[in-house]
Motif scaffolding. Structure first.
Motif, PDB file in Angstrom:
ATOM      1  N   ALA A 104       0.913  -1.257   0.004  1.00  0.00           N
ATOM      2  CA  ALA A 104       0.068  -0.025  -0.102  1.00  0.00           C
ATOM      3  C   ALA A 104       0.966   1.194  -0.016  1.00  0.00           C
ATOM      4  N   ARG A 105       2.041   1.255  -0.656  1.00  0.00           N
ATOM      5  CA  ARG A 105       3.149   2.171  -0.798  1.00  0.00           C
ATOM      6  C   ARG A 105       3.065   2.932  -2.218  1.00  0.00           C
ATOM      7  N   GLY A 106       3.222   4.166  -2.213  1.00  0.00           N
ATOM      8  CA  GLY A 106       3.533   4.539  -3.590  1.00  0.00           C
ATOM      9  C   GLY A 106       2.413   5.341  -4.420  1.00  0.00           C
ATOM     10  N   GLY A 107       1.335   4.707  -3.875  1.00  0.00           N
ATOM     11  CA  GLY A 107       0.157   5.407  -4.503  1.00  0.00           C
ATOM     12  C   GLY A 107       0.173   5.047  -6.131  1.00  0.00           C
ATOM     13  N   CYS A 108      -0.487   6.038  -7.006  1.00  0.00           N
ATOM     14  CA  CYS A 108      -0.533   5.774  -8.482  1.00  0.00           C
ATOM     15  C   CYS A 108       0.773   6.648  -9.139  1.00  0.00           C
ATOM     16  N   ALA A 109       1.467   5.933  -9.913  1.00  0.00           N
ATOM     17  CA  ALA A 109       2.692   6.341 -10.531  1.00  0.00           C
ATOM     18  C   ALA A 109       2.449   7.703 -11.385  1.00  0.00           C
ATOM     19  N   ILE A 110       1.188   7.527 -11.785  1.00  0.00           N
ATOM     20  CA  ILE A 110       0.887   8.815 -12.867  1.00  0.00           C
ATOM     21  C   ILE A 110       0.070   9.738 -11.960  1.00  0.00           C
ATOM     22  N   VAL A 174      -5.348   7.237  -3.467  1.00  0.00           N
ATOM     23  CA  VAL A 174      -4.728   8.038  -2.608  1.00  0.00           C
ATOM     24  C   VAL A 174      -5.270   7.769  -1.096  1.00  0.00           C
ATOM     25  N   LEU A 175      -6.342   7.095  -0.873  1.00  0.00           N
ATOM     26  CA  LEU A 175      -6.656   6.693   0.377  1.00  0.00           C
ATOM     27  C   LEU A 175      -5.818   5.411   1.077  1.00  0.00           C
ATOM     28  N   THR A 176      -5.603   4.735  -0.031  1.00  0.00           N
ATOM     29  CA  THR A 176      -4.684   3.443   0.392  1.00  0.00           C
ATOM     30  C   THR A 176      -3.352   3.893   0.539  1.00  0.00           C
ATOM     31  N   GLN A 177      -2.879   4.799   0.005  1.00  0.00           N
ATOM     32  CA  GLN A 177      -1.311   5.265   0.155  1.00  0.00           C
ATOM     33  C   GLN A 177      -1.423   5.938   1.547  1.00  0.00           C
ATOM     34  N   SER A 178      -2.177   6.753   1.938  1.00  0.00           N
ATOM     35  CA  SER A 178      -2.264   7.639   3.127  1.00  0.00           C
ATOM     36  C   SER A 178      -2.529   7.048   4.251  1.00  0.00           C
ATOM     37  N   ARG A 179      -3.544   5.943   4.141  1.00  0.00           N
ATOM     38  CA  ARG A 179      -3.574   4.816   5.317  1.00  0.00           C
ATOM     39  C   ARG A 179      -3.080   3.607   5.446  1.00  0.00           C
ATOM     40  N   ARG A 180      -2.113   3.563   4.517  1.00  0.00           N
ATOM     41  CA  ARG A 180      -1.455   1.932   4.168  1.00  0.00           C
ATOM     42  C   ARG A 180      -2.169   0.854   4.584  1.00  0.00           C
ATOM     43  N   ASP A 181      -3.420   1.009   3.612  1.00  0.00           N
ATOM     44  CA  ASP A 181      -4.319   0.055   3.753  1.00  0.00           C
ATOM     45  C   ASP A 181      -5.018  -0.343   2.383  1.00  0.00           C
ATOM     46  N   PRO A 182      -4.757  -1.361   1.631  1.00  0.00           N
ATOM     47  CA  PRO A 182      -5.345  -1.643   0.494  1.00  0.00           C
ATOM     48  C   PRO A 182      -6.688  -1.931   0.509  1.00  0.00           C
ATOM     49  N   HIS A 183      -7.358  -2.161   1.711  1.00  0.00           N
ATOM     50  CA  HIS A 183      -8.772  -2.207   1.787  1.00  0.00           C
ATOM     51  C   HIS A 183      -9.463  -0.864   1.424  1.00  0.00           C
ATOM     52  N   GLN A 184      -8.859   0.151   1.231  1.00  0.00           N
ATOM     53  CA  GLN A 184      -9.448   1.385   0.856  1.00  0.00           C
ATOM     54  C   GLN A 184      -9.650   1.271  -0.404  1.00  0.00           C
ATOM     55  N   LEU A 185      -8.906   0.575  -1.338  1.00  0.00           N
ATOM     56  CA  LEU A 185      -8.855   0.767  -2.675  1.00  0.00           C
ATOM     57  C   LEU A 185      -9.937  -0.388  -3.149  1.00  0.00           C
ATOM     58  N   ALA A 186     -10.261  -1.332  -2.259  1.00  0.00           N
ATOM     59  CA  ALA A 186     -10.782  -2.477  -2.361  1.00  0.00           C
ATOM     60  C   ALA A 186     -12.314  -1.792  -2.459  1.00  0.00           C
ATOM     61  N   ILE A 187     -12.657  -0.771  -1.313  1.00  0.00           N
ATOM     62  CA  ILE A 187     -13.998  -0.340  -1.146  1.00  0.00           C
ATOM     63  C   ILE A 187     -14.188   0.339  -2.387  1.00  0.00           C
ATOM     64  N   ALA A 188     -13.281   1.282  -2.971  1.00  0.00           N
ATOM     65  CA  ALA A 188     -13.545   2.023  -3.953  1.00  0.00           C
ATOM     66  C   ALA A 188     -13.979   1.277  -5.124  1.00  0.00           C
ATOM     67  N   VAL A 189     -13.196   0.179  -5.584  1.00  0.00           N
ATOM     68  CA  VAL A 189     -13.290  -0.640  -6.738  1.00  0.00           C
ATOM     69  C   VAL A 189     -14.878  -1.162  -6.575  1.00  0.00           C
TER      70      VAL A 189
END
Length: 208
Positions: A104-110, A174-189
């Motif tokens: 859960a680091r780095g965020g989106c490279a773009i 953005v939330l995944t990177q800031s919270r170090r939690d991939p579940h944030q992206l899971a909720i979004a997708v």
């Protein structure tokens, strides 16, 4: 003016410089990455770097192109065939898996470069837009195909759906990177997928 490399060795050196700059920026940000840092990381001389890049801004634009390629390549083979609900779901799940694997680091490279470059370099901003457009295109193409095959409502707008999906993904990253939690992206997708499915065409019942 910087010249395009004419030999395989020159191309390899140029690519090494761009990759070094991209890695440093991902770790430390644009403002904290100097030309000298890139030179040291890439193991080249200053004259070699300026042989291929007119200035720091030109190098940063190449980093955008480099990052765009990495983002798209990481999503293959999914991006090649987003023309079914099953394929779209698998693609979205794969995005979450990538974030899990990366801690859960780095965020989106773009996306991470937008705030750093879009307001100060118009050419860079256009390159960022191009990267996002290339990311959207496979989903837009797949949704158009699904619409033609009666899987997506005729009233649905594939362009708007693709943009909404990418915007939701970016927020999740953005939330995944800031919270170090991939579940944030899971909720979004999950939300993005539910929104897409809300435009699915109704199944045709067989004649009785």
């Amino acid at each position: 003016m910087a010249a395009a490399p004419r030999t395989s060795r020159g191309r390899a050196t140029r690519e090494r410089i761009v990759a070094a700059a991209a890695a440093l920026i991902r770790q430390h940000g644009v403002a904290s990455t100097s030309i000298d840092d890139v030179i040291e990381r890439a193991g080249v001389s200053k004259s070699q770097l300026y042989l291929y890049f007119d200035d720091r801004a030109a190098l940063l634009r190449e980093v955008i192109a480099h990052n765009s390629e990495l983002v798209l390549e990481a999503q293959e083979p999914h991006l090649s065939s987003l023309d079914s609900w099953k394929a779209i779901r698998a693609w979205l799940d794969a995005l979450v898996e990538l974030q899990t694997a990366g801690g859960a680091r780095g965020g989106c490279a773009i996306g991470s470069l937008v705030g750093q470059l879009a307001e100060t370099d118009e050419q860079a901003r256009r390159l960022l837009v191009e990267g996002f457009d290339r990311w959207e295109h496979p989903l837009r193409r797949g949704l158009n195909s699904m619409q033609e095959r009666g899987k997506l409502q005729r009233s649905a707008d594939p362009d708007q759906l693709a943009t909404a999906t990418l915007a939701t993904i970016q927020g999740g990253l953005v939330l995944t990177q800031s919270r170090r939690d991939p579940h944030q992206l899971a909720i979004a997708v999950d939300a993005a997928y539910d929104h897409l499915r809300s435009h699915a065409a109704a199944r045709r019942l067989p004649p009785t």
